[in-house]
Write an enzyme that holds these catalytic residues in place. Structure first.
Site, PDB file in Angstrom:
ATOM      1  N   ASP A 311     -60.687  40.557 -89.132  1.00 36.23           N
ATOM      2  CA  ASP A 311     -61.620  40.649 -90.274  1.00 36.23           C
ATOM      3  C   ASP A 311     -62.284  39.338 -90.691  1.00 36.23           C
ATOM      4  O   ASP A 311     -63.145  39.346 -91.580  1.00 36.23           O
ATOM      5  CB  ASP A 311     -60.925  41.218 -91.528  1.00 36.23           C
ATOM      6  CG  ASP A 311     -60.487  42.654 -91.358  1.00 36.23           C
ATOM      7  OD1 ASP A 311     -60.757  43.234 -90.285  1.00 36.23           O
ATOM      8  OD2 ASP A 311     -59.864  43.195 -92.282  1.00 36.23           O
ATOM      9  N   ASP A 530     -50.876  49.173 -95.499  1.00 35.13           N
ATOM     10  CA  ASP A 530     -52.087  48.330 -95.577  1.00 35.13           C
ATOM     11  C   ASP A 530     -52.177  47.593 -96.911  1.00 35.13           C
ATOM     12  O   ASP A 530     -52.977  46.662 -97.039  1.00 35.13           O
ATOM     13  CB  ASP A 530     -53.344  49.202 -95.447  1.00 35.13           C
ATOM     14  CG  ASP A 530     -53.447  49.857 -94.090  1.00 35.13           C
ATOM     15  OD1 ASP A 530     -53.231  49.170 -93.078  1.00 35.13           O
ATOM     16  OD2 ASP A 530     -53.747  51.076 -94.033  1.00 35.13           O
TER      17      ASP A 530
HETATM   18  C1  BGC Z   1     -50.526  42.535 -93.387  1.00 30.49           C
HETATM   19  C2  BGC Z   1     -49.554  41.709 -92.583  1.00 30.49           C
HETATM   20  C3  BGC Z   1     -48.805  42.594 -91.618  1.00 30.49           C
HETATM   21  C4  BGC Z   1     -49.771  43.396 -90.794  1.00 30.49           C
HETATM   22  C5  BGC Z   1     -49.071  44.364 -89.875  1.00 30.49           C
HETATM   23  C6  BGC Z   1     -51.433  43.314 -92.490  1.00 30.49           C
HETATM   24  O1  BGC Z   1     -52.223  44.161 -93.241  1.00 30.49           O
HETATM   25  O2  BGC Z   1     -51.260  41.705 -94.235  1.00 30.49           O
HETATM   26  O3  BGC Z   1     -48.655  41.089 -93.435  1.00 30.49           O
HETATM   27  O4  BGC Z   1     -47.968  41.839 -90.799  1.00 30.49           O
HETATM   28  O5  BGC Z   1     -50.670  44.110 -91.615  1.00 30.49           O
HETATM   29  O6  BGC Z   1     -48.448  45.386 -90.565  1.00 30.49           O
END
Ligand code: BGC
Length: 594
Positions: A311, A530
């Site tokens: 992103d 998320d």
């Molecule tokens: C989070 C991370 C996480 C990743 C995988 C992201 O949205 O900010 O902390 O490791 O997702 O789940």
């Protein structure tokens, strides 16, 4: 086009002409069980194809080398190969074990691959031989002699003889996923297995299958490099898995800690700030230690895929009006941080860099895509190795956009005199899915100067959209009716990104699924949230906070999601935290079903 056949020989053994040597049997004879089966899969386009060939040894263990032979049925010409040494003489192909895989246990298998050109038809070989024995799918008793033999030598001409890509003396292969096994993160597997056990029944069985698929390991903060198993612990485990698999393992790591991270939202904000020396810290405390570990010679036989900063650059294209993104842009922090990571990681021959490129529902309009391709081109051109510092691009990381919209294959198709892309759901965005988006990106990047060898990845971990609500066709007299009845993407709006209700696990990880795509991958581990659903007082120790787009009751704004409800599941924990209710729902709505 993808096809798959299982060759269980027998029928056309006579068609094979062995031309390397003939053994004349005399004297002391001994019995041995030999047998094999071969799984031959191809991914084919107009003039070429890649093949994955897995040979299964069904006979006695082989300890000192093996040879697999077959004949092509047409003018197939192998141009490149991996995980075996291949020689081709006319239609006849001989694949020899690589040095690191001389043995084939009883019940053991080895996968090798190649790329080839062809014209006309590309029928599969009908028979194979392993060490001279036809692969008929079961052990056969053979008699061999060790005493007297005479050997005739053929006049065959050979082609290539290395196990690496030609022109890649450092072992950096064209597509790291081909012929490789995916790393299974034991921590993730344990979490899934525990939930599967407590759930039980058919659902529990389906859940357990998720754990057989490779997921990426996220370095989402400096502490993640050493916390728990840590990056080294994962790599050591990957080495162990590689030795057990007898073929290269792909280890996917997500590089995700830029200063002002997730600048247009709150859920995945990070620990570093541009205004607090974040870029210098990112380089010294985050990228440098990661590069030092990945560059350890101990790990040089692994294939390490680095997913670079989800992103980040897309936010510079579309969200520069938001203060944190404006700062990331004007300070150069995102661009310089990404370039720094690429410089460090591309110096390690067994690291494969894929830059995150958002998804079709974000960058699909030309007003976004044209500047995006320009920005990525400038960023990569500005690295030490230029265009060769990346191996490709990854779309849909942690998002929900489908690979294909099977009921809406043509965005220009008209209904009621209007093109489908004019429907409210697509807002004139001409890319409905990641396959079309990725193919077009590949075309544009190559036109911009990238080598045509770059490959696309799609994160398919949560874009399956199966279950009872999956439409099987489209109908209606207006574009909106038609699109809404037919789209498998059941989101209320394509801008919704947080813990989407009704989403399912998508295509299983797979190498070379279509031309110019290196793989379908699971970057977001299914079941990890998320973002937190309810309001928090402020960021937690990692910087994560509540974003209203994760609140099921929130009606978004015009820019974020056209003022629709968010479609987020209730009860979600912070981003990255295990969210069992979501995992269950993803499994129930998997497509293909688990
Ligand atoms: C989070 C991370 C996480 C990743 C995988 C992201 O949205 O900010 O902390 O490791 O997702 O789940």
């Amino acid at each position: 086009m993808r096809s798959r056949i299982l060759v269980r020989g027998g029928s056309a053994v006579a068609a094979l002409t062995l031309c390397t040597s003939a053994l004349v049997l005399v004297g002391n004879q001994a019995s041995a069980a030999a047998g094999c089966s071969v799984d031959y899969q191809t991914n084919q386009w107009d003039t070429g194809f890649t093949a994955n060939v897995t040979v299964n040894n069904l006979g006695d263990a082989i300890s000192n080398g093996w040879t697999l032979e077959w004949d092509f049925s047409g003018n197939q010409q192998i141009t490149n190969h991996w995980n075996s040494t291949i020689t081709q003489s006319g239609r006849h192909v001989t694949a020899k074990n690589p040095d690191w895989a001389k043995g084939l246990a009883t019940g053991g298998s080895h996968s090798l691959g190649f790329q080839a050109s062809y014209s006309g038809t590309n029928d599969k070989p009908t028979s194979f031989k392993l060490n001279g024995t036809a692969c008929t799918g079961g052990p056969v008793q053979t008699t061999t002699s060790t005493s007297t033999s005479t050997t005739t030598t053929s006049t065959s001409t050979t082609t290539t003889t290395t196990t690496q890509d030609p022109g890649n003396p450092d072992g950096h292969v064209a597509n790291p996923y081909v012929g490789a096994a995916g790393y299974l993160n034991p921590d993730y597997v344990a979490q899934v297995d525990a939930l599967a056990t407590s759930t039980g029944g058919t659902l529990g069985t389906a859940m357990r299958k998720v754990a057989q698929n490779s997921t990426a390991v996220w370095m989402d903060r400096i502490g993640a490099i050493t916390a728990g198993r840590g990056l080294r612990g994962h790599l050591d485990e990957a080495l162990r898995q590689q030795a057990a698999a007898g073929r290269p393992v792909v280890f996917q790591v997500v590089v995700y800690d830029l200063p002002n991270r997730d600048c247009a939202a709150l859920a995945s904000n990070g620990e570093l700030q541009v205004s607090q020396n974040g870029l210098a810290r990112y380089k010294a405390e985050y990228v440098d230690p990661i590069a030092a570990i990945l560059g350890d010679p101990k790990y040089r036989d692994l294939r390490i895929v680095a997913i670079i900063e989800p992103d980040s650059l897309p936010n510079l294209i579309t969200n520069a009006a938001k203060p944190k993104c404006a700062e990331a842009k004007s300070s150069g922090a995102y661009v310089q941080g990404v370039q720094y990571a690429l410089n460090k990681l591309s110096a390690i021959p067994n690291v494969y860099n894929y830059l995150d490129i958002a998804h079709s529902g974000w960058l699909g309009w030309d007003s976004n895509l044209v500047p995006a391709v320009q920005l990525y081109t400038d960023v990569v051109r500005g690295t030490t190795k230029g265009f060769t510092s990346v191996d490709g691009f990854v779309s849909n990381t942690a998002n929900y956009t489908p690979v294909d919209e099977p009921n809406l294959p043509d965005p220009t198709q008209t209904v009621g005199g209007q093109p489908l892309k004019s429907a409210k759901f697509y807002q004139w965005n001409p890319y409905f899915d990641e396959a079309d988006f990725g193919a077009e990106l590949h075309r544009r990047f190559v036109a911009a100067g990238f080598p045509s060898s770059i490959g696309m990845l799609i994160d398919t971990s949560r874009n399956g959209w199966g279950g009872a609500n999956r439409p099987t066709g489209a109908t209606g007299s207006t574009v909106d009716e038609y699109v809404n009845s037919g789209r498998i993407d059941r989101r209320l709006h394509r801008g919704n990104w947080c813990n989407q209700t009704g989403a399912g696990i998508g295509a299983r990880p797979q190498a070379a699924p279509r031309p110019n795509f290196d793989a379908y991958v699971w970057i977001k581990p299914p079941g990890e949230s998320d973002g937190i659903a309810t309001k928090t007082d402020g960021p937690n120790e990692e910087g994560k906070q509540h974003d209203p787009m994760c609140d099921p009751a929130f009606r978004g704004d015009e820019q974020a999601n056209g003022g629709n409800l968010t479609g987020a599941m209730p009860g979600a924990p912070h981003a990255g935290v295990w969210f069992p209710a979501q995992f269950k729902s993803l499994v129930e709505n998997a497509y293909p079903a688990l």
